[in-house]
Write a protein that holds these residues in place. Structure first.
Motif, PDB file in Angstrom:
ATOM      1  N   TYR A   1       0.825  -1.213   0.000  1.00 29.51           N
ATOM      2  CA  TYR A   1       0.000   0.000   0.000  1.00 29.51           C
ATOM      3  C   TYR A   1       0.855   1.257   0.000  1.00 29.51           C
ATOM      4  CZ  TYR A   1      -3.946   3.084   0.658  1.00 29.51           C
ATOM      5  OH  TYR A   1      -4.881   4.065   0.464  1.00 29.51           O
ATOM      6  N   MET A   2       1.528   1.534   1.098  1.00 27.80           N
ATOM      7  CA  MET A   2       2.205   2.822   1.250  1.00 27.80           C
ATOM      8  C   MET A   2       3.335   3.023   0.246  1.00 27.80           C
ATOM      9  SD  MET A   2       2.201   3.450   5.384  1.00 27.80           S
ATOM     10  CE  MET A   2       3.283   2.069   5.769  1.00 27.80           C
ATOM     11  N   SER A   3       4.145   1.999   0.011  1.00 26.86           N
ATOM     12  CA  SER A   3       5.297   2.140  -0.877  1.00 26.86           C
ATOM     13  C   SER A   3       5.107   1.479  -2.236  1.00 26.86           C
ATOM     14  CB  SER A   3       6.553   1.554  -0.204  1.00 26.86           C
ATOM     15  OG  SER A   3       6.879   2.272   0.959  1.00 26.86           O
ATOM     16  N   GLN A   4       3.918   0.982  -2.485  1.00 23.67           N
ATOM     17  CA  GLN A   4       3.677   0.348  -3.785  1.00 23.67           C
ATOM     18  C   GLN A   4       3.774   1.396  -4.890  1.00 23.67           C
ATOM     19  OE1 GLN A   4       0.852  -3.004  -4.489  1.00 23.67           O
ATOM     20  NE2 GLN A   4      -0.346  -1.472  -5.590  1.00 23.67           N
ATOM     21  N   PRO A   5       4.590   1.156  -5.915  1.00 30.85           N
ATOM     22  CA  PRO A   5       4.785   2.158  -6.964  1.00 30.85           C
ATOM     23  C   PRO A   5       3.578   2.291  -7.889  1.00 30.85           C
ATOM     24  CG  PRO A   5       5.975   0.163  -7.509  1.00 30.85           C
ATOM     25  CD  PRO A   5       5.444  -0.026  -6.116  1.00 30.85           C
TER      26      PRO A   5
ATOM     27  N   LEU B   1     -10.330   5.069 -20.257  1.00 27.41           N
ATOM     28  CA  LEU B   1     -11.677   5.326 -19.746  1.00 27.41           C
ATOM     29  C   LEU B   1     -12.058   6.805 -19.753  1.00 27.41           C
ATOM     30  CD1 LEU B   1     -11.671   2.871 -16.703  1.00 27.41           C
ATOM     31  CD2 LEU B   1     -12.871   2.582 -18.880  1.00 27.41           C
ATOM     32  N   GLU B   2     -11.133   7.663 -20.091  1.00 28.29           N
ATOM     33  CA  GLU B   2     -11.434   9.098 -20.124  1.00 28.29           C
ATOM     34  C   GLU B   2     -12.542   9.393 -21.134  1.00 28.29           C
ATOM     35  OE1 GLU B   2      -7.922  11.337 -20.813  1.00 28.29           O
ATOM     36  OE2 GLU B   2      -7.011  10.863 -18.876  1.00 28.29           O
ATOM     37  N   GLY B   3     -13.541  10.134 -20.679  1.00 25.69           N
ATOM     38  CA  GLY B   3     -14.658  10.477 -21.538  1.00 25.69           C
ATOM     39  C   GLY B   3     -15.728   9.409 -21.624  1.00 25.69           C
ATOM     40  N   ARG B   4     -15.541   8.305 -20.928  1.00 25.74           N
ATOM     41  CA  ARG B   4     -16.517   7.214 -20.952  1.00 25.74           C
ATOM     42  C   ARG B   4     -17.257   7.143 -19.615  1.00 25.74           C
ATOM     43  NH1 ARG B   4     -14.681   4.217 -25.437  1.00 25.74           N
ATOM     44  NH2 ARG B   4     -12.413   4.348 -25.782  1.00 25.74           N
ATOM     45  N   ASN B   5     -18.440   6.567 -19.649  1.00 24.21           N
ATOM     46  CA  ASN B   5     -19.187   6.314 -18.424  1.00 24.21           C
ATOM     47  C   ASN B   5     -18.705   4.978 -17.855  1.00 24.21           C
ATOM     48  OD1 ASN B   5     -20.956   8.593 -18.869  1.00 24.21           O
ATOM     49  ND2 ASN B   5     -21.940   7.370 -20.454  1.00 24.21           N
ATOM     50  N   TYR B   6     -18.129   5.005 -16.668  1.00 24.33           N
ATOM     51  CA  TYR B   6     -17.569   3.772 -16.119  1.00 24.33           C
ATOM     52  C   TYR B   6     -17.643   3.757 -14.600  1.00 24.33           C
ATOM     53  CZ  TYR B   6     -13.354   6.166 -14.438  1.00 24.33           C
ATOM     54  OH  TYR B   6     -12.484   6.983 -13.750  1.00 24.33           O
ATOM     55  N   HIS B   7     -17.498   2.561 -14.068  1.00 19.90           N
ATOM     56  CA  HIS B   7     -17.346   2.381 -12.634  1.00 19.90           C
ATOM     57  C   HIS B   7     -16.517   1.129 -12.410  1.00 19.90           C
ATOM     58  CE1 HIS B   7     -18.997   4.261  -8.923  1.00 19.90           C
ATOM     59  NE2 HIS B   7     -18.473   3.169  -8.377  1.00 19.90           N
ATOM     60  N   ILE B   8     -15.726   1.147 -11.332  1.00 20.42           N
ATOM     61  CA  ILE B   8     -14.809   0.048 -11.041  1.00 20.42           C
ATOM     62  C   ILE B   8     -15.138  -0.557  -9.689  1.00 20.42           C
ATOM     63  CG2 ILE B   8     -12.395  -0.539 -10.547  1.00 20.42           C
ATOM     64  CD1 ILE B   8     -11.635   1.806 -12.455  1.00 20.42           C
ATOM     65  N   ILE B   9     -15.121  -1.880  -9.628  1.00 18.79           N
ATOM     66  CA  ILE B   9     -15.177  -2.590  -8.358  1.00 18.79           C
ATOM     67  C   ILE B   9     -13.925  -3.459  -8.296  1.00 18.79           C
ATOM     68  CG2 ILE B   9     -16.633  -4.405  -9.371  1.00 18.79           C
ATOM     69  CD1 ILE B   9     -17.785  -4.870  -6.561  1.00 18.79           C
ATOM     70  N   THR B  10     -13.200  -3.386  -7.195  1.00 15.85           N
ATOM     71  CA  THR B  10     -11.948  -4.129  -7.093  1.00 15.85           C
ATOM     72  C   THR B  10     -11.878  -4.942  -5.815  1.00 15.85           C
ATOM     73  OG1 THR B  10      -9.524  -3.942  -7.035  1.00 15.85           O
ATOM     74  CG2 THR B  10     -10.777  -2.118  -6.091  1.00 15.85           C
ATOM     75  N   SER B  11     -11.324  -6.137  -5.944  1.00 17.24           N
ATOM     76  CA  SER B  11     -11.100  -6.989  -4.779  1.00 17.24           C
ATOM     77  C   SER B  11      -9.715  -6.752  -4.193  1.00 17.24           C
ATOM     78  CB  SER B  11     -11.260  -8.467  -5.149  1.00 17.24           C
ATOM     79  OG  SER B  11     -10.353  -8.827  -6.176  1.00 17.24           O
ATOM     80  N   ASN B  12      -8.913  -5.927  -4.850  1.00 11.82           N
ATOM     81  CA  ASN B  12      -7.581  -5.591  -4.347  1.00 11.82           C
ATOM     82  C   ASN B  12      -7.699  -4.510  -3.275  1.00 11.82           C
ATOM     83  OD1 ASN B  12      -6.651  -7.346  -6.308  1.00 11.82           O
ATOM     84  ND2 ASN B  12      -6.127  -5.726  -7.757  1.00 11.82           N
ATOM     85  N   ALA B  13      -6.924  -4.651  -2.213  1.00 14.32           N
ATOM     86  CA  ALA B  13      -6.992  -3.694  -1.106  1.00 14.32           C
ATOM     87  C   ALA B  13      -5.804  -2.747  -1.102  1.00 14.32           C
ATOM     88  CB  ALA B  13      -7.070  -4.442   0.227  1.00 14.32           C
ATOM     89  N   ASP B  14      -5.128  -2.630  -2.225  1.00 11.07           N
ATOM     90  CA  ASP B  14      -3.942  -1.768  -2.309  1.00 11.07           C
ATOM     91  C   ASP B  14      -4.320  -0.346  -2.720  1.00 11.07           C
ATOM     92  OD1 ASP B  14      -4.551  -1.966  -5.005  1.00 11.07           O
ATOM     93  OD2 ASP B  14      -2.902  -3.321  -5.478  1.00 11.07           O
TER      94      ASP B  14
END
Length: 305
Positions: free
Chosen positions: A94-98, A110-123
């Motif tokens: 998390y803190m030091s992940q590049p 995704l710029e200019g598009r209608n989108y939403h993200i769901i992620t199982s990653n906690a980073d």
């Protein structure tokens, strides 16, 4: 299931993987993206190999762990040792992940598009890449947050300063007693905010706000062409993204289910006719899609001049 009007399905037989994704993005009225561990791994944020062995040599020598997944569910001898491990774990993941290149490319696509993200990653990959926080739902928790292990209070607490202190002051794979966090409400030990094997974690006001934004997005495109895109989602916790995505694709006649994964996972018969499996490395795929999109924009610009 009724007929679908996705051109990428009727014309995709002769297209490359990147062209299929590029066409699907352009056809879609909205894009729902599910991001799993495979996305992070594509950018080198793996839980095994040198990244693991170089950061936890002392723990590996003592416990003979194979990877960070095994380590993260290990029953430690005491809280001092447990937090010595998890403070380093939070710093690394998390803190030091590049900054991940694939996340930057995804954001640009995704710029200019209608989108939403769901992620199982906690980073912190999406924060670091500058995504709109109102368009990302961290359904499995966040490594930079603490929760009461008993769940006595619906609150989550930032842990970053505490993790830094633990890293600085740990000796012999143990942190000092005075750094071990306990719940101020009930006195139980605190733990990282992440969903455990019983599918439980503390969900606070911010979590429910993010969840509401996610559901509002889904409700806004009920009858539209929705691209349901999985990036690196496997079967470690299929109930979080994969199964709900497949069910959503089955229930929406205008949805296209596209999964990007090097592994061949079963796709239910009910959605196979509106599904595309791209057996590609995510990092390479997004790079190629970005190039194709740039060519399309250039051609469009030249035509308009």
């Amino acid at each position: 299931m009724g007929k679908t009007s996705w051109h990428v399905l009727s014309n995709g037989e002769y297209l490359t993987a990147s062209s299929k994704l590029s066409m699907a993005l352009d056809e879609a009225d909205a894009v729902l993206i599910g991001v799993g561990a495979g996305m992070a791994a594509a950018d080198g944020f793996t839980y095994a190999g040198p990244r693991f062995t170089q950061n936890f040599p002392d723990f590996i020598e003592k416990y003979r762990w194979l990877d960070m997944f095994q380590a993260s569910v290990f029953e430690f001898e005491n809280l001092n040792e447990e937090w010595a491990f998890f403070s380093r774990f939070v710093d690394l993941n998390y803190m030091s992940q590049p900054l991940g290149e694939s996340y930057i490319r995804l954001k640009e696509l995704l710029e200019g598009r209608n989108y939403h993200i769901i992620t199982s990653n906690a980073d912190n990959a999406f924060e670091k890449a500058g995504f709109d926080k109102n368009k990302v739902f961290d359904v499995q928790g966040k490594y930079n947050l603490l929760q009461c292990s008993k769940g006595c209070t619906p609150k989550r607490y930032n842990n970053e300063e505490l993790m830094k202190d633990m890293i600085d002051r740990q000796r012999g794979m143990k942190v000092p007693d005075d750094l071990i966090p306990y719940c101020k409400e009930c006195g139980a030990p605190m733990e990282l905010n992440r969903r455990n094997h019983t599918d439980w974690m503390v969900e606070d006001e911010q979590f429910f706000s993010d969840q509401k934004l996610f559901h509002n997005f889904l409700d806004s495109y009920t009858d539209k062409k929705l691209l349901i895109l999985e990036l690196g989602c496997g079967y470690m916790a299929p109930q979080v993204i994969k199964h709900p995505f497949q069910q959503l694709a089955e229930n929406r006649q205008n949805a296209l289910y596209m999964t990007v994964n090097l592994k061949d996972y079963r796709i239910p018969p009910a959605v196979r006719k509106r599904s595309i499996w791209l057996q590609e490395d995510i990092r390479t795929l997004l790079e190629n899609v970005q190039k194709e999109q740039q060519i399309i924009k250039m051609k469009t610009y030249e035509t308009e001049q």
